[in-house]
Motif scaffolding. Structure first.
Motif: not given
Length: 292
Positions: A192-215
């Motif tokens: 199941a690791l390839p699918g989990i890695i895909t989810g981590i990648t999508l989550t990381a990309g979204r988190a890198l651009g997050e602003t409202a939470i971190l403000i």
């Protein structure tokens, strides 16, 4: 009659294929224009001094070194907090939980959390971590709140990836005398690791651009030292700094800074995705070859 029906089905099939191709090319075209425009505006701003230098509120020529470091530091901490919890929850839902009101409530809660606006999560994090727990505007507060953003996607992706592993793999492992946990750890999770890695990648990309939470949790200031590993220090990120210089910043070259940050974020996210996607694809091919 049959010939007419076959011809009509043939035309409908080709028309549907053309529509799907057109939709895909349209999405790719919009994405390409968007990325190329940002890179065209921001790439000339990028330099070693810009990427590693200190930011300035009033002087021209400031950099984003501290913000660049904080972006990855907060991302790594949030993933360290969320990945074990998400994988544990995904394994429980896919392998141990029975269909009941409890599991239905867990899935409903996960999906509901995924739909909560990030600014609401930011306010929640400010109330709980910044005020009640007293950590202040800090890297640890931002990381813990960002964990709430990561969890829903990671839990669902982990559960679905585990469910895609064929039942025959589990049966073969159990037939050889392995326990249920050994089967999950040595058979199910690696497949199941390839699918989990895909989810981590999508989550990381979204988190890198997050602003409202971190403000609301990490703040809009940075430490004087670069890099600074103190988790109690304020942790302005690249995305937050872009918002800050355009909203309340007094620096004269704020447009150039914002364009440079935009290009740097795009390049960073693309590199981050490739760093995770390529090993995931190689692992998928290795696992596929091992099945034959």
């Amino acid at each position: 009659m049959n010939g007419t029906y076959a011809k009509r089905s043939y035309l409908i099939n080709h028309l549907a294929t053309a529509v799907m191709w057109g939709a895909g090319l349209l999405i790719m075209g919009i994405l390409a224009v968007f990325l190329l425009y940002i890179l065209y505006q921001g790439a000339p701003v990028l330099s070693w001094n810009f990427i590693t230098g200190r930011s300035s509120d009033i002087n021209v020529g400031g950099g984003v070194g501290a913000q660049f470091f904080n972006s990855f530091y907060i991302l790594v901490l949030s993933l360290l907090f969320s990945i074990p919890v998400a994988i544990g929850a995904g394994v429980y839902l896919a392998e141990y939980a029975r269909n009941s009101r409890l599991t239905d409530m867990i899935r409903l809660s996960t999906e509901s959390l995924a739909t909560v606006p990030s600014i609401v999560l930011g306010l929640f994090g400010m109330i709980i971590f910044v005020n009640m727990l007293g950590v202040g505007f800090s890297i640890i507060g931002g990381s813990l709140t960002l964990m709430l953003l990561n969890l829903p996607v990671l839990v669902r992706v982990t559960e679905e990836s585990i469910r895609t592993v064929p039942v025959s793999y589990r049966e073969a492992s159990l037939a050889l005398g392995a326990t249920k946990w050994q089967t999950i750890w040595r058979v199910v999770l690696p497949n199941a690791l390839p699918g989990i890695i895909t989810g981590i990648t999508l989550t990381a990309g979204r988190a890198l651009g997050e602003t409202a939470i971190l403000i609301f949790t990490a703040g809009t200031t940075v430490a004087r030292q670069i890099p600074n590993f103190d988790v109690t220090a304020a942790g302005e990120t690249l995305a937050v700094h872009m918002w800050y210089v355009m909203a309340v910043g007094l620096v004269p070259d704020r447009m150039e800074i914002a364009n440079g940050i935009g290009a740097l974020l795009i390049i960073t996210i693309l590199a981050f995705n490739l760093m995770f996607t390529i090993p995931g694809q190689l692992l998928q091919k290795k696992l596929s070859a091992g099945k034959h």
